[in-house]
Structures are given as C-alpha cells and as structure tokens.
Design a protein around this motif. Structure first.
Motif, PDB file in Angstrom:
ATOM      1  N   ALA A 149       0.775  -1.437   0.008  1.00 48.62           N
ATOM      2  CA  ALA A 149       0.095   0.061   0.003  1.00 48.62           C
ATOM      3  C   ALA A 149       0.721   1.241   0.114  1.00 48.62           C
ATOM      4  O   ALA A 149       0.818   1.999  -0.704  1.00 48.62           O
ATOM      5  N   MET A 150       1.908   1.257   0.859  1.00 52.00           N
ATOM      6  CA  MET A 150       2.861   2.424   1.076  1.00 52.00           C
ATOM      7  C   MET A 150       3.534   2.643  -0.472  1.00 52.00           C
ATOM      8  O   MET A 150       3.659   3.706  -0.941  1.00 52.00           O
ATOM      9  N   THR A 151       3.930   1.555  -1.214  1.00 51.32           N
ATOM     10  CA  THR A 151       4.501   1.600  -2.435  1.00 51.32           C
ATOM     11  C   THR A 151       3.688   2.287  -3.552  1.00 51.32           C
ATOM     12  O   THR A 151       3.966   3.213  -4.204  1.00 51.32           O
ATOM     13  N   LEU A 152       2.319   1.819  -3.500  1.00 48.21           N
ATOM     14  CA  LEU A 152       1.461   2.383  -4.361  1.00 48.21           C
ATOM     15  C   LEU A 152       1.477   3.765  -4.446  1.00 48.21           C
ATOM     16  O   LEU A 152       1.029   4.586  -5.186  1.00 48.21           O
ATOM     17  N   VAL A 153       1.015   4.299  -3.085  1.00 49.38           N
ATOM     18  CA  VAL A 153       0.761   5.582  -2.738  1.00 49.38           C
ATOM     19  C   VAL A 153       1.938   6.375  -2.852  1.00 49.38           C
ATOM     20  O   VAL A 153       1.647   7.671  -3.517  1.00 49.38           O
ATOM     21  N   VAL A 154       3.293   6.013  -2.535  1.00 48.12           N
ATOM     22  CA  VAL A 154       4.309   7.159  -2.396  1.00 48.12           C
ATOM     23  C   VAL A 154       5.006   7.099  -3.988  1.00 48.12           C
ATOM     24  O   VAL A 154       5.506   8.238  -4.264  1.00 48.12           O
TER      25      VAL A 154
END
Length: 207
Positions: A149-154
């Motif tokens: 999820a962090m990868t997708l957002v950042v």
C-alpha cells in the motif's frame, strides 16, 4: 514516475512473480517482490514497521504501519497501514486431515461450505484453525499489505497496479470480477482462431 514504473515492469518484472493478473480486472495486482523492485528503483527504504497488536483470546489481529524514507532515513515520503486477522476466511478455516477428524470436531468448530473447482460447485468440509498457529503468517501478511500500500501511494504506482483483489478469498474475488465483467478490455479476450486451409505439397523422393 508512472512511465518509469512501466519501463521497469517491462524490463525487470515477471508475471506471477512480481505481479499477477486476475481475469476480469483492469489492473494487475502488485506483489511484495514487485513492490521491492519499485522501491529500489526510486531508492526508497521501509522504516521499522509500527505494529499494533489488536488480538483477543479468540483472534490474532495486527495492524501495521510502514513508512517510506530515503536511504539515509532523513527524508519521509509517506506511510500506509495494513491489517490482517486470523478471522479471515483463508486463515480461520482449514481442510481436515481426514473425515474422522471432521467428525470428532465439535459442531461449532466445523462446517461444510460450497466451493468451485474448474467451474463446478462442490461441498467441502472444514474445521477451525487454532489462532496461535497462524499468528506469524497473519503478522507477515499485515506487513506485506502495508508495504505494498505504501509503495502504491508514494510512487504513484496505483495508476499501474492494484492491491485489494489479490487478498480476497477466491469466491469473493470471482463474484467481484463476474459483476465487473463488462470492464474486461476487448483486446484481452482471446478469440478462437479461424481455420486455416493447409496447402499440401507432394515431394517425389529420389535416390
């Protein structure tokens, strides 16, 4: 960044290793190895995860927050949380070792459910798992969900990849993709090839 991710996807990533394609969906699902490739591409590191233990005597449950930082740790890019519970269908129930185990299991800890194999429904026997047996798996899954999820957002990778459908139980995922079947891009639908007339050539063999 989106263009760079698409370049990395073509040059480095492999289907069913770094990402997966679920029929009936418009975007491939990003897996943990794929998230690691993208983070490495942009030189983003995962800070120590923040783990919240929300467990009860009947349930193992974790909420994890993962922060994206640069390699030296002095620049913060963003964060996302992921959660996992032993009460999720794929962790709560398991296939019994044998029919005798199922018969000896208390009625409130066993069940029969409908499943589907190769398009045909069938009934399957299941028994409850012991929550502590899946504690480590539940924690790892929460970390993985938070990281992806962090990868997708950042990195803005959500323009290319999705996450949620991968974690759905098979039956739920099938129902979602069937309801959204109209969203399947026409070019991805395999057409039956038209018959090709063969031209037979006769060759005279000589010594």
């Amino acid at each position: 960044r989106v263009r760079r991710i698409q370049e990395v996807m073509k040059a480095v990533m492999k289907k069913d290793v770094h990402y997966g394609v679920i029929p009936g969906t418009q975007k491939p699902s990003l897996y943990k190895p794929g998230a690691e490739v993208i983070l490495s591409t942009f030189q983003i590191s995962c800070d120590n995860p923040i783990i919240s233990d929300l467990s009860t005597p009947e349930e193992i449950r974790y909420r994890v927050t993962v922060r994206g930082v640069n390699s030296s740790g002095d620049r913060f890019y963003g964060a996302s949380s992921g959660e996992c519970s032993s009460n999720e269908e794929k962790y709560k129930w398991r296939k019994p070792v044998c029919d005798e185990e199922w018969a000896e299991t208390p009625e409130d800890r066993r069940r029969e459910v409908w499943k589907k194999y190769q398009g045909k429904p069938y009934k399957a026997k299941q028994v409850r798992t012991v929550p502590s047996d899946v504690a480590n798996t539940v924690l790892k899954m929460a970390v993985k969900r938070a990281m992806v999820a962090m990868t997708l957002v950042v990195t803005a990778a959500s323009d290319v990849f999705s996450q949620d459908l991968e974690d759905f139980p098979e039956e739920v995922r099938d129902s979602v993709t069937e309801e959204n079947g109209s969203q399947i891009p026409p070019e991805t639908i395999k057409k039956k090839p038209e018959p090709v007339e063969k031209e037979w050539k006769y060759v005279q063999m000589t010594k």
